[in-house]
Enzyme design. Sequence first.
Site, short mmCIF file in Angstrom:
data_model
loop_
_atom_site.label_atom_id
_atom_site.label_comp_id
_atom_site.label_asym_id
_atom_site.label_seq_id
_atom_site.Cartn_x
_atom_site.Cartn_y
_atom_site.Cartn_z
N LYS A 79 0.72 -1.07 0.09
CA LYS A 79 0.01 0.09 -0.01
C LYS A 79 0.80 1.32 -0.04
O LYS A 79 1.69 1.41 0.66
CB LYS A 79 -0.86 -0.09 1.24
N SER A 154 -9.74 1.96 3.01
CA SER A 154 -8.89 2.63 2.16
C SER A 154 -7.89 1.75 1.29
O SER A 154 -7.49 2.10 0.32
CB SER A 154 -8.18 3.64 2.87
N SER A 178 -9.94 -0.50 7.18
CA SER A 178 -9.44 -0.10 5.95
C SER A 178 -8.68 -1.61 5.30
O SER A 178 -8.51 -1.59 3.99
CB SER A 178 -8.43 0.81 5.85
#
Lengths: 488, 477
Positions: A79, A154, A178
């Site tokens: 990420k 997210s 997330s």
Amino acid sequence: MDWMNMSALEVGKKIKAKEIGVEEVTKAALDRIAEKDKDVNAFITVCADEAMAQAKKVQKGIDEGTLTSPLAGVPMAVKDNMCTKGILTTCASKILTGFKPFYSSTAVNRLEEAGAVILGKLNMDEFAMGSTSETSFYGPVVNPWGSQRSPGGSSGGSAAAVAAGEAFYTLGSDTGGSIRQPASFCGVTGLKPTYGSVSRYGLIAYASSLDQIGPLGKNVEDVAEVLSIISGHDPKDSTSVPSGAIQTQLTGDIKGKRIGIPKEYFGDGLQADVKERVLAAAKKLEEMGAIVEEFSMPETDYAIPAYYIIACAEASSNLSRFDGVKYGYAAPEYKDLTDLYYKSRSQGFGMEVKRRIMIGAFVLSSGYYDAYYKKALQVKAVIKQSFDRAFETFDCILSPTAPTTALKLGESLSDPLKMYLGDIYTVSVNLAGLPSLVVPCGFDKEGLPVGLQLTGKAFTESQLLNIGYAFQQATDYHLHLPETKKEA
Amino acid sequence: MDYITTMGLEVHTELSTKTKIFCNCSTEFGGEPNTHVCEVCSGMPGTLPVLNRQVVEYAIRVGIATNCEITQYNKFDRKNYFYPDLPKAYQVSQLYLPICRNGHIDIEVNGKKKAIRIHEIHMEEDAGKLIHDPWDDCTLVDYNRCGVPLLEIVSEPDFETGEEVIAYLTKLKAILQYTGVSDCKMEQGSLRADVNLSVRPVTTDELGTRTEMKNINSFKAIARAIEGERKRQIEVIEEGGRVVQETRRWDDNKGASFAMRSKENAQDYRYFPEPDLVPIEISDEWIARVKSEMPELPDAKKARYLADYGLPEYDVDIITGSKYLVEIFEQALAACNEPKEVSNWIMGEVLRLATETSTDVEDISFDFANLGKLILLVKKNVVNRPTAKEVFEKMFRENVEPEQYIKENGLEMVQDDNLVREVVVKVLADNPKSIAEWKEGNEKVTRFLMGQCMKQLKGKADPGTVNAVIAEELAKL
């Protein structure tokens, strides 16, 4: 045969057996990304050259016997809120334009030491603020299960990349759901570890007291293996717990495990077929020998406001350092220092980030601190207590991950409050700092994945993973891929 | 109308730990700009602080030395504000649970004793330094100082005169030096004081509006700043105006203070608990250990010097006021066991030469034990006092070893009485005019004769002996 549909451990085994070379599999992954990512947009940065160079190095290490991890040589992705030395790290924000850190996050370092090959950096909501991966400066991520669907957020890129077979496993971060909500929306397995079990060093903070790095993969075994590499004390993170890496024995035996179902999690607002799939999963676990019981957790109502106050407060402080002076985006024209700050931040941050910074600055401002921030901390303590109470009776709490399956793209951007309410089942876990695992448990009537959330007491990842493993041994939801589903 | 001045002090002191408060960078002063910097102290994204426990230890030491209660459950808080010298845009400090509270420091001014209460002492990180580049007309940032550990020592508003403030600062500085936590070099910014000051007519008990003067960096400047600000506030009131609560900058060159920002523009620092650091728990054992390892503090040392050595209070105040003078005293004393002599030498020659050579007392660097040796050499009549002073100057400037230096340069006193008598007889014979004057009753000529004799003896004889021999020889005439 398409390697990209294999699990990370299967590929690792083939690498070890010399059935595939690391460079070969890395090339295959890069080809897959080139083919798929036009549609999925899971990657912000693909580092093909670095990956191929790393693949060569790792192959050498494996051949020489210095790299022995079962995941050595397996290509993965990170990420984009985790620092990677020399590789663009953006948090999906314009304000970090051109930022190449000269250090890596501890989690990334540990994976690289174990022989991971990093394919690139994954798209996300800007600064991890959002539940749809649409607030990214680099455009929205698209759920591989449906072109009009959000992958959740997210860590949308982290979940979508696994679902699309672009990476064998990924790292995400979870501040209020997330990792878990995108895992649920994309039909993959994701773990939010106990706060403090994976070092946050090098993770660009959203809300420091809630953020936690965790793995996403095709199944529980992959996730458990990644956890064993990235977890354990890090002297660079004061909040990391002073214990070793988490090793999991996956036996599949869950006889006598007490599983609690909080009835407040199954009330209004929960999509009917999600409820049905989750309760069916509970039934399945019961058939396998677990004891499943309903109980009450009424404090849940206060979790969302408390979460948004704490997270935004910390974010408003954490994001203050992005001022256009030392790195990242700077406004091209400005009158003086204040104007440089003002313009760089106004132009560099997106709408949702600005909204949360303003909320955070407000709740911390003098005269309001006690009414908001202090009260939120009290709620946090109450929620922690209510979990403690539940764990006196139960080994694990079973619930839906989100009230719905994957949302349509664009649906929640216009209504942030609705998006915030979508976090209802996930944020309490972060407030209480607990581990929580999401495994696929079926599909809604449109064929979109549903995820089952299993939450445990602090540092019981091993037990949670074992329950998830047992479930995956008895079901095949995790084996479905967007492609095979379409073909079928 | 007479006015009463009320003042409180906020003192920042940089701790002399080897490394910074949250990373392993060096705290050394004076490095090339941005060379003692890493990703942590420059606040790069994703980095995290790890507390240097030595900072806590030092804070406990100062807390004990200033009679404070030690907070056993400690937390850090973030103080948020934008400024280029603060790369994270927040300073890690302590607001809610400072490490020390409710202490006091005893001072004495003109024989009057007074306790100045300490409100709190907290730990925090220093910011970087902005340097204006006049050539390119731009401001440059040096992050070397960023993350250097600080203690902020906040007093209650217990001061009424500048003398009290100076006495407090002198005492505090001595405590910080004695406990080894700071070198307190004001010119390097490792001791900085902010003065909160208000005035009120003697007729009222209600405190006036205060102003704050920031970062005044010498004791003399502080005394001037206090006097200047006191006068300014009184003038404002006498002219019928109102003192505005504001931060002011004292310009020591201009001898005046200037408004920096008023309370209306005061920043909201949005303090909240620092989530990247865990609470620090200070055990009873830890406090007990620090207590047991505590060096003798200024008050105790002064009392002991007065009682054991019978030295004048003025001298003891000067010597015990500086850890560095104490070092000279104690090392020299250990070598000679002559406390009065050592004290006299320090008050005389040591301080004279320090002033003459513009040396700060902390930078005096000769081997202090040699002063003790020199005192013994005087006592044993190996050298006389005037010669010893010359030898000492050599010691002070070049760190020579006294015994060897005296030997090598033939400075020993003439011990041979016959030689002295020979010289005296010769001098008397050579100066008939003086003898004549003496016979007429002019006693003063003996001093001239004495000088002549010493000159012949190259100053190396015991003046007492020479004097006695002159008297004897004159009596024979």
